[in-house]
Design a protein around this motif. Structure first.
Motif, PDB file in Angstrom:
ATOM      1  N   PRO A 110      77.561  14.020 -48.840  1.00 38.98           N
ATOM      2  CA  PRO A 110      78.880  13.626 -48.325  1.00 38.98           C
ATOM      3  C   PRO A 110      78.885  13.265 -46.834  1.00 38.98           C
ATOM      4  O   PRO A 110      79.608  12.368 -46.417  1.00 38.98           O
ATOM      5  N   ASP A 111      78.058  13.932 -46.026  1.00 40.25           N
ATOM      6  CA  ASP A 111      77.994  13.595 -44.599  1.00 40.25           C
ATOM      7  C   ASP A 111      76.928  12.544 -44.286  1.00 40.25           C
ATOM      8  O   ASP A 111      76.679  12.226 -43.122  1.00 40.25           O
ATOM      9  N   SER A 112      76.273  12.002 -45.316  1.00 42.76           N
ATOM     10  CA  SER A 112      75.252  10.940 -45.211  1.00 42.76           C
ATOM     11  C   SER A 112      74.010  11.346 -44.427  1.00 42.76           C
ATOM     12  O   SER A 112      73.275  10.495 -43.948  1.00 42.76           O
ATOM     13  N   HIS A 123      79.352   9.901 -60.220  1.00 39.99           N
ATOM     14  CA  HIS A 123      80.550  10.692 -59.966  1.00 39.99           C
ATOM     15  C   HIS A 123      80.691  10.765 -58.455  1.00 39.99           C
ATOM     16  O   HIS A 123      79.770  11.185 -57.779  1.00 39.99           O
ATOM     17  N   ASP A 124      81.807  10.347 -57.945  1.00 40.75           N
ATOM     18  CA  ASP A 124      81.968  10.304 -56.490  1.00 40.75           C
ATOM     19  C   ASP A 124      81.708  11.666 -55.865  1.00 40.75           C
ATOM     20  O   ASP A 124      80.583  12.085 -55.767  1.00 40.75           O
ATOM     21  N   GLN A 125      82.718  12.341 -55.445  1.00 36.22           N
ATOM     22  CA  GLN A 125      82.537  13.653 -54.849  1.00 36.22           C
ATOM     23  C   GLN A 125      82.964  14.738 -55.826  1.00 36.22           C
ATOM     24  O   GLN A 125      83.950  14.598 -56.539  1.00 36.22           O
ATOM     25  N   VAL A 126      82.187  15.789 -55.845  1.00 38.59           N
ATOM     26  CA  VAL A 126      82.471  16.946 -56.684  1.00 38.59           C
ATOM     27  C   VAL A 126      82.658  18.131 -55.751  1.00 38.59           C
ATOM     28  O   VAL A 126      81.863  18.331 -54.830  1.00 38.59           O
ATOM     29  N   SER A 161      79.837  17.945 -52.928  1.00 37.38           N
ATOM     30  CA  SER A 161      78.595  17.202 -53.147  1.00 37.38           C
ATOM     31  C   SER A 161      78.910  15.846 -53.761  1.00 37.38           C
ATOM     32  O   SER A 161      79.989  15.629 -54.301  1.00 37.38           O
ATOM     33  N   ASN A 162      77.945  14.953 -53.670  1.00 38.06           N
ATOM     34  CA  ASN A 162      77.973  13.693 -54.410  1.00 38.06           C
ATOM     35  C   ASN A 162      77.001  13.858 -55.566  1.00 38.06           C
ATOM     36  O   ASN A 162      75.951  14.487 -55.419  1.00 38.06           O
ATOM     37  N   SER A 163      77.346  13.293 -56.718  1.00 37.06           N
ATOM     38  CA  SER A 163      76.452  13.466 -57.856  1.00 37.06           C
ATOM     39  C   SER A 163      76.314  12.173 -58.649  1.00 37.06           C
ATOM     40  O   SER A 163      77.158  11.281 -58.581  1.00 37.06           O
ATOM     41  N   MET A 164      75.220  12.117 -59.403  1.00 36.43           N
ATOM     42  CA  MET A 164      74.993  11.031 -60.348  1.00 36.43           C
ATOM     43  C   MET A 164      74.201  11.604 -61.516  1.00 36.43           C
ATOM     44  O   MET A 164      73.494  12.608 -61.379  1.00 36.43           O
ATOM     45  N   CYS A 165      74.334  10.994 -62.670  1.00 38.04           N
ATOM     46  CA  CYS A 165      73.619  11.418 -63.871  1.00 38.04           C
ATOM     47  C   CYS A 165      72.846  10.215 -64.409  1.00 38.04           C
ATOM     48  O   CYS A 165      73.439   9.193 -64.742  1.00 38.04           O
ATOM     49  N   LEU A 166      71.547  10.354 -64.470  1.00 34.96           N
ATOM     50  CA  LEU A 166      70.650   9.295 -64.914  1.00 34.96           C
ATOM     51  C   LEU A 166      70.184   9.616 -66.333  1.00 34.96           C
ATOM     52  O   LEU A 166      69.696  10.715 -66.586  1.00 34.96           O
ATOM     53  N   GLN A 198      72.588  16.273 -57.585  1.00 30.59           N
ATOM     54  CA  GLN A 198      73.693  16.523 -56.665  1.00 30.59           C
ATOM     55  C   GLN A 198      73.146  16.570 -55.255  1.00 30.59           C
ATOM     56  O   GLN A 198      72.142  17.233 -54.995  1.00 30.59           O
ATOM     57  N   ALA A 199      73.807  15.843 -54.358  1.00 30.32           N
ATOM     58  CA  ALA A 199      73.421  15.820 -52.946  1.00 30.32           C
ATOM     59  C   ALA A 199      74.484  16.557 -52.150  1.00 30.32           C
ATOM     60  O   ALA A 199      75.637  16.138 -52.091  1.00 30.32           O
TER      61      ALA A 199
END
Length: 141
Positions: A32-34, A91-94, A112-117, A132-133
């Motif tokens: 989120p803070d890059s 998924h944008d922010q969780v 966090s920011n998340s994605m599912c591959l 999740q980042a």
């Protein structure tokens, strides 16, 4: 006629090259803070790798975790190589809120920011990798 044969051979070569080889694919996720970044790479052989980098100065990212393999072995199948990309869900922010039993701060929240591959192996089994980042780290599930 000879020119037509050359075009047919060229078309056949391009078709077989495109169908037999898989190009490398990459996906990136920022915190989120890059300041934290993870990248997933699926190489031409279908092997999945990840890297983690951080940016403390605001200029360039420094590698924290070098290119490392990411996979799973189960009793019935393996997700190590010959993987193919199926889809990605972003998924944008969780945000999560949780309570500690003891500690300085009992009620905590994390963003966090998340994605599912989603990948498929040569046996036809699906693997979903959720990344999740967070501002202070990266998590895989």
């Amino acid at each position: 006629m000879r020119c037509l044969c050359h075009y047919i051979l060229l078309a056949l070569y391009v078709f077989t090259s495109a169908s037999c080889s898989q190009r490398e694919q990459s996906w990136m996720l920022l915190s989120p803070d890059s300041k934290m970044k993870t990248e997933l790479h699926l190489n031409a052989e279908g092997k999945l790798y990840f890297t983690v980098s951080y940016n403390s100065t605001g200029r360039t990212f420094k590698e924290a975790v070098k290119k490392s393999p990411l996979g799973l072995i189960r009793n019935d199948t393996e997700f190590i190589e010959i993987l193919r990309f199926v889809e990605i869900e972003s998924h944008d922010q969780v945000s999560h809120t949780y309570e500690m039993v003891k500690g300085k701060k009992l009620r905590n929240s994390v963003v966090s920011n998340s994605m599912c591959l989603t990948l498929i192996n040569s046996d036809g089994h699906l693997l979903k990798v959720e990344v999740q980042a967070f501002n202070d780290g990266i998590g895989f599930r």
